[in-house]
Motif scaffolding. Structure first.
Motif, short mmCIF file in Angstrom:
data_model
loop_
_atom_site.label_atom_id
_atom_site.label_comp_id
_atom_site.label_asym_id
_atom_site.label_seq_id
_atom_site.Cartn_x
_atom_site.Cartn_y
_atom_site.Cartn_z
N ILE A 23 0.86 -1.19 0.00
CA ILE A 23 0.00 0.00 0.00
C ILE A 23 0.89 1.24 0.00
N ILE B 113 1.79 5.06 0.03
CA ILE B 113 1.11 6.25 0.55
C ILE B 113 1.91 7.48 0.14
N ASN C 281 1.97 11.71 0.36
CA ASN C 281 1.45 12.77 1.20
C ASN C 281 1.62 14.15 0.59
N GLU D 207 -12.55 11.36 3.74
CA GLU D 207 -12.02 10.24 2.98
C GLU D 207 -12.89 10.01 1.75
N THR E 208 -7.63 5.67 -2.57
CA THR E 208 -8.30 6.35 -1.47
C THR E 208 -7.57 7.65 -1.17
N SER F 58 -7.23 10.43 1.78
CA SER F 58 -7.53 10.81 3.16
C SER F 58 -7.24 12.30 3.31
N SER G 230 -3.62 12.77 1.59
CA SER G 230 -2.75 11.70 1.13
C SER G 230 -3.51 10.76 0.19
N HIS H 132 -3.66 6.76 -0.98
CA HIS H 132 -3.32 5.38 -0.68
C HIS H 132 -3.75 4.52 -1.87
N MET I 163 -4.45 0.69 -2.69
CA MET I 163 -4.61 -0.66 -2.13
C MET I 163 -4.21 -1.71 -3.16
N SER J 97 -1.53 -2.74 -4.60
CA SER J 97 -0.84 -2.10 -5.73
C SER J 97 -0.34 -3.13 -6.73
#
Lengths: 111, 111
Positions: free
Chosen positions: A18, A20, A22, A56, A63, A65, A74, A76, A78, A80
């Motif tokens: 996953i 992430i 930012n 979210e 996703t 957030s 950020s 994300h 899932m 990947s």
């Protein structure tokens, strides 16, 4: 106040992980926060976007957030996949058109 | 395919020369944007036109100019070119208030 700071600059993740990414912004007037995906030789394409009235948003495996008080958001990804390997840009703006872009994150998903 | 068409895809020219990049927006989109993407600067907003009128200006050099014609296509003129102008130039378009869609870019190399 117009900057959008994005991190990391590059990211390597194993398939199924996953990643992430930012971003942080300064201008509290910003009310639209999209993420764009760019493959080599192609233009950036809108991936997913969020407005500050929700914390979210999910679209498929992607996703966002959003933390309004911290002025951070950020992305994300899932489960990947190698096909997700691309450069990802966050952006922020007053409306969908006045966008300030982050510097980009080069994501590599290893098989 | 975003529907935004840019020509030429690649261009090599010498320092001091002038070039014109052309953009056809998506059908029905009145706003056209120009962005510059270089390795170390990310996506930099240059200028926006809406229905033939300049709407917003970003980090556009005085040597650069743009216009949007009555048929809504746009041209970005780059003059007195320097080595540092080598970059990928993107055109994007949108309908008022809606998402920005990018073309595939014009690669400019100044030698």
């Amino acid at each position: 106040q117009q900057q959008v700071k994005q991190s990391p600059q590059s990211l390597i993740v194993q398939k199924g992980g996953i990643p992430i990414i930012n971003c942080a912004y300064e201008n509290t007037a910003f009310d639209y926060f999209p993420w764009y995906q760019q493959f080599p030789g192609k233009g950036p394409a809108l991936l997913i976007a969020i407005r500050p009235d929700v914390s979210e948003k999910k679209e498929g495996r992607f996703t966002i957030s959003f933390n309004k008080s911290a002025k951070q958001f950020s992305l994300h990804i899932m489960d990947s996949q190698p096909g997700d390997s691309a450069t990802y840009f966050c952006a922020a703006g007053e409306g969908a058109q006045k966008l300030v872009f982050g510097q980009g994150t080069r994501l590599t998903i290893n098989p | 395919d975003s529907g935004v068409t840019q020509t030429p895809k690649h261009l090599i020219t010498a320092t001091g020369q002038r070039v014109t990049l052309r953009c056809s927006p998506r059908s029905g989109d009145l706003s056209v944007y120009w962005y510059q993407q270089s390795l170390d600067q990310g996506l930099q907003f240059l200028i926006q036109y809406y229905n033939g009128e300049e709407r917003a200006k970003g980090n556009i050099l005085e040597r650069f100019s743009a216009q949007q014609f009555p048929d809504l296509h746009s041209e970005l003129n780059l003059s007195s070119l320097e080595l540092g102008d080598s970059a990928l130039y993107f055109c994007a378009s949108s309908a008022l208030g809606n998402t920005i869609y990018f073309g595939e870019g014009s690669w400019l190399t100044v030698v």
